[in-house]
Structures are given as structure tokens and as C-alpha cells.
Design a protein around this motif. Structure first.
Motif, short mmCIF file in Angstrom:
data_model
loop_
_atom_site.label_atom_id
_atom_site.label_comp_id
_atom_site.label_asym_id
_atom_site.label_seq_id
_atom_site.Cartn_x
_atom_site.Cartn_y
_atom_site.Cartn_z
N GLU B 40 68.68 -48.30 7.23
CA GLU B 40 67.72 -47.64 6.31
C GLU B 40 67.61 -48.41 5.01
O GLU B 40 66.52 -48.61 4.48
CB GLU B 40 68.18 -46.21 6.04
N LEU B 42 68.24 -51.62 4.58
CA LEU B 42 67.56 -52.90 4.82
C LEU B 42 66.05 -52.70 4.90
O LEU B 42 65.27 -53.49 4.35
CB LEU B 42 68.09 -53.55 6.10
N LEU B 43 65.63 -51.63 5.59
CA LEU B 43 64.20 -51.36 5.71
C LEU B 43 63.57 -51.10 4.34
O LEU B 43 62.49 -51.61 4.03
CB LEU B 43 63.97 -50.15 6.62
N GLU B 46 63.37 -54.29 2.47
CA GLU B 46 62.30 -55.11 3.05
C GLU B 46 60.95 -54.73 2.45
O GLU B 46 60.16 -55.58 2.05
CB GLU B 46 62.30 -54.91 4.57
N GLN B 47 60.70 -53.42 2.39
CA GLN B 47 59.41 -52.95 1.87
C GLN B 47 59.28 -53.19 0.38
O GLN B 47 58.27 -53.69 -0.11
CB GLN B 47 59.25 -51.46 2.17
N GLN B 52 62.47 -60.48 4.44
CA GLN B 52 62.75 -60.31 5.86
C GLN B 52 64.21 -59.87 6.00
O GLN B 52 65.11 -60.62 5.65
CB GLN B 52 62.51 -61.67 6.53
N ALA B 53 64.41 -58.63 6.47
CA ALA B 53 65.78 -58.12 6.52
C ALA B 53 66.57 -58.74 7.68
O ALA B 53 66.08 -58.79 8.79
CB ALA B 53 65.77 -56.61 6.67
#
Lengths: 404, 78
Positions: B40, B42-43, B46-47, B52-53
Motif C-alpha cells: 500500500e 509503495l502504491l 508511486e502515485q 516506479q515502485a
């Protein structure tokens, strides 16, 4: 030519350590004799397969290595220019194909033809090659080094049963010689691990196995009297739990010890697993290189994919499904039998249940006590659940119920 | 954008803890980040930071404290 099964008897250590002396002297003086390392690895792999009963497996290992070499080499080349998911999944499937066929034959399907593909260590080599393909997909591996690839795939100390290393980690160690102080520390650690391993495997596991066999015999005599359950199944479970831990942890210590002598810090496998407070902690301490492999390459990727594409909104639902997928895949990897798959299912359910309990506990912090006694109770509960799952895993129930 | 503030906010979202006073606390050892929470995080990173995770190449030694996460994110941003 003698036939030498890895770590099977004390002589093996004498031969192996003698063969490693030149390599160790080189490492002590900051030089890694790569050609010699490969020679020793290949020689001791050859000695596993050099008699009539094992020769077929040796051929299977060669075919397998060529297959994985071509897949790895081809995929790295492809990945330099493109990155299609379909190609990644196809290559992964092709990499898993040999063990999949061997498992089918293990379950009695196409038995005669497919069992020819199997060899000691195929389950563990599959993790090395599949892990590598995933690392290529993610861009962690950019180039294919044929020699390093083969050194990694055919690294002898961990060939038969792990610990499961990762290519990028292995390559970092294998490219250089450790600093002298580090290498001296490694040798000290290797000595400790070797003796602890000898104690675990040749003493404790030896007696635990005798007990396990004895209790199985007693349970079978109940079975022959037509009983559906037997009190003897309880000591069967606990003696097997002890045997499994001391045998496998002992083996893992040998593999680590020899790795260290070769200047490679293979990852550890066990960290007091039976003292875990919950099942999640258990999997952080039991067969760690396997469970971390599954965590990183199955669980986390699965969760990442589902959350990223928002296929399922609820995070708890996603993690529950991921636990089951993760542990069931692990069950199938062990073999296509009802007891391995049930074992995976039990652990998937336990992991999901543990998470649900922790969420519940967090919500009701005030009314649920947390102290030394509850922690002690948690350790005892976890241990007994694990023993129950090992009773399933050991396969004795299959004999007990269906092969009387 | 301030990377440190963003990382702290995301960690608080995921773990429920404000780590601004414990930037060197080991998030894995303390049990704050499990595999699920890590994904969660990492996502979200990323956003937020358009990076790039690294899911499977995640080296836990480089991501186990808030300070290290800030450093890793900064490195990934180039």
C-alpha cells in the motif's frame, strides 16, 4: 568412484572441506578462484549422480540447466527491447514447466515418462530460475552473464534443499572476495554452524526420527484394529515436528556453513520458529528463504496487482485472498497430494484469521488484555497449531486412513 | 514537492503512526509495516511521486526506516 549424497554422512564433510581448502586460502588472500570454485561444485554434483540409481537424475539436471539457461538468456535479450506481460507470463510458465510435469508424475499421472525429468534439487532450482526471470521483468537484472548464471544455478552447497538465494544477492557476493576480517568472521560462523548442524541432524533429529517411527507403528496397530482415530497420532505429530525442524535446520546449517567457507553469505532459514507469538511471525522464522521468496514473488505481487488495478476495493479481502493463494501455491509446490494442499489451506486460513484477530484486537484495545501471560498463551497456541498442521503435512494420515 | 512531508503523510495513512519523531525507527521490526502495508505504501508513493515502485526487488535494508524511505524515493525520482 564413490557416490556422495550431500551432507548424508560425516565423511562427506571431510572430502568437501578438503576440496575447499585451496578456495579458502585464495579467499583469505583476497582472491576468488572462480574456475576452481566451479570445478569443485561440478565435481560434487557429479558425485551425487555417479551411480546407476542416480545417473538418470544427472542427465535430467543437465537437460534442466540447459532449458533454464536458454530461457534466462532469451528473456534478458527480449527484455532489453520490449516488456510485454504475456511474454513474461509465458517465460515464467516455461520455467515452471519441468517441475509441474514432475509433480504430475509424482501424483501418478503419466508416471513413467515424466518422472525421468526429475532430480534431487529440482524444487529448489526452480526458485532460483523463476526468481531470476521476475527480477529481469522488474529491471533488477539487466544483463545475462552466462558464467555467473551457471555459478548461481549450480551452486553446490544449497543445490539439494536450499536455502533459496536470489541472483542479484548471490552475484554481489560471488563477484568479489570478502575483506580479510569479514572472511575470518565468516569462517568462525561457518565452524559454529557446522557443529550446531551436526548436533541437530545427527543427534537430535536422529532420535526424534526413531521416536516418530515408533509412534507411527503404534498408531498403525490401532488402524489395523479398524480405529478411525488414535491417541498415538498426537505423539506422531510432535515427534515429526521435532524431527522436521532438527533435520531441516541441521541441513540448512550445513549448507550455510559450506557457503560461508566459499565466501557466499547464503540467507538463513530458521530463527527459533517454535517461539513465535503468531502464525505470521512463525513464517518469518520458519524456512525463511522459502517463505520470503513466496512473500516477495507471490504475495506482494498479487496484492500489488489487485490494488493497483482496483480489481477488489477492500484491502482486507485482497490480503485474505492473497494469503490463500500464497499458501496454496506453496502446498502445490510440495506436491500434488491432498495433505500438502490441505496443509497450505490451513496456513492460508491461519494467516487470514490472525490478521482478522489483530484488527479485532485493535478495535477493542480496552477490553482485551495484553500481558506476559497472553503472550505466553499465544506462543503455546501457535506451536500446537503448527504441530497439527505438520501432522497433516507429514503424510502419515494418508497411510493411516487410506493405506492400512 | 517536499519528499519528507509526503513520505511521512503516506506512512501515517498506512500504519496509523506519525513517524516524524522516530525517523530511524525500523518499520519492519516494529511490525508497523507488514507485506500488505508495504505494498500500500509503495502504491501511494508511486502515485504521489510518479516513480516506479520496486515490488520484488525491494531491498528491505534500504526501506526499513522513514529516513531511508525518503532517501530511496529521492533516488528513484532521479
Amino acid at each position: 568412484m564413490p557416490n556422495l549424497q550431500p551432507y548424508a554422512d560425516p565423511n562427506y564433510f571431510v572430502y568437501l572441506l578438503l576440496a575447499l581448502v585451496p578456495l579458502a586460502i585464495g579467499l583469505y588472500f583476497g582472491k576468488r578462484f572462480v574456475a576452481y570454485e566451479i570445478l569443485v561444485s561440478l565435481a560434487f554434483i557429479f558425485l551425487i549422480f555417479d551411480d546407476k540409481t542416480h545417473a538418470g537424475q544427472g542427465v535430467a539436471l543437465i537437460v534442466y540447466s540447459i532449458w533454464q539457461f536458454l530461457l534466462g538468456w532469451g528473456y534478458v535479450r527480449y527484455r532489453k527491447e520490449h516488456n510485454q506481460s504475456s511474454v513474461f507470463y509465458t517465460v515464467t510458465a516455461l520455467s515452471i514447466l519441468p517441475i509441474f510435469l514432475v509433480r504430475l508424475s509424482g501424483a501418478g499421472i503419466f508416471h513413467a515418462q515424466l518422472s525421468l525429468l526429475g532430480f534431487l534439487g529440482i524444487s529448489y532450482l526452480t526458485f532460483r530460475s523463476v526468481g531470476m526471470i521476475i527480477e529481469v521483468r522488474d529491471g533488477a537484472i539487466k544483463d545475462f552473464h552466462p558464467v555467473m548464471f551457471l555459478r548461481f544455478m549450480l551452486f553446490m552447497p544449497t543445490l539439494s534443499s536450499g536455502p533459496i538465494d536470489r541472483y542479484t544477492r548471490f552475484a554481489k557476493d560471488a563477484a568479489v572476495a570478502p575483506a580479510r576480517e569479514e572472511y575470518i568472521d565468516l569462517l568462525g560462523d561457518a565452524t559454529k554452524k557446522l557443529f550446531l548442524g551436526l548436533f541437530y541432524k545427527f543427534i537430535v533429529a536422529h532420535y526424534a526420527e526413531i521416536a516418530y517411527n515408533y509412534f507411527q507403528g503404534m498408531a498403525m496397530s490401532d488402524a489395523h484394529h479398524g480405529m478411525i482415530l488414535s491417541w498415538w497420532l498426537i505423539p506422531v505429530a510432535y515427534s515429526y515436528g521435532m524431527y522436521l525442524f532438527f533435520d531441516f535446520a541441521g541441513y540448512s546449517l550445513f549448507a550455510l556453513s559450506i557457503s560461508y567457507v566459499m565466501g557466499i553469505r547464503s540467507p538463513i532459514n530458521f530463527n527459533k520458529p517454535y517461539a513465535s507469538k503468531n502464525i505470521k511471525e512463525f513464517w518469518n522464522r520458519w524456512h525463511m528463504s522459502l517463505s520470503f521468496w513466496f512473500r516477495d514473488f507471490v504475495f506482494m505481487r498479487f496484492v500489488f496487482l489487485f490494488l493497483k488495478h482496483k480489481w477488489i476495493k477492500n484491502r482486507n479481502t485482497v490480503s485474505t485472498i492473497a494469503y490463500f493463494v500464497n499458501m496454496l501455491v506453496m502446498g502445490f509446490w510440495h506436491g500434488l497430494t491432498w495433505y500438502y494442499i490441505l496443509y497450505g489451506f490451513m496456513h492460508g486460513a491461519a494467516l487470514a484469521g490472525n490478521d482478522a484477530w489483530i484488527r479485532f484486537k485493535r478495535k477493542h484495545k480496552k477490553v482485551i488484555p495484553h500481558n506476559k501471560f497472553t503472550e505466553g498463551f499465544a506462543v503455546v497456541l501457535t506451536f500446537h497449531f503448527v504441530m497439527l498442521s505438520f501432522l497433516v503435512f507429514c503424510g502419515f494420515l494418508d497411510t493411516f486412513w487410506f493405506h492400512r | 514537492m517536499d519528499v519528507k512531508a509526503g513520505v511521512l503523510e503516506i506512512i501515517e495513512d498506512v500504519t496509523g503512526e506519525d513517524m516524524s519523531n522516530q525517523m530511524d525507527e525500523d518499520l519492519f521490526e516494529s511490525g508497523l509495516l507488514d507485506s500488505m502495508a508495504t505494498v500500500e505504501m509503495l502504491l501511494a508513493l508511486e502515485q504521489r511521486f510518479n516513480i516506479q515502485a520496486p515490488v520484488s526487488e525491494l531491498s528491505r535494508d534500504d526501506w526499513n526506516t522513514t529516513n531511508k524511505i525518503v532517501a530511496s524515493v529521492t533516488a528513484l525520482m532521479g
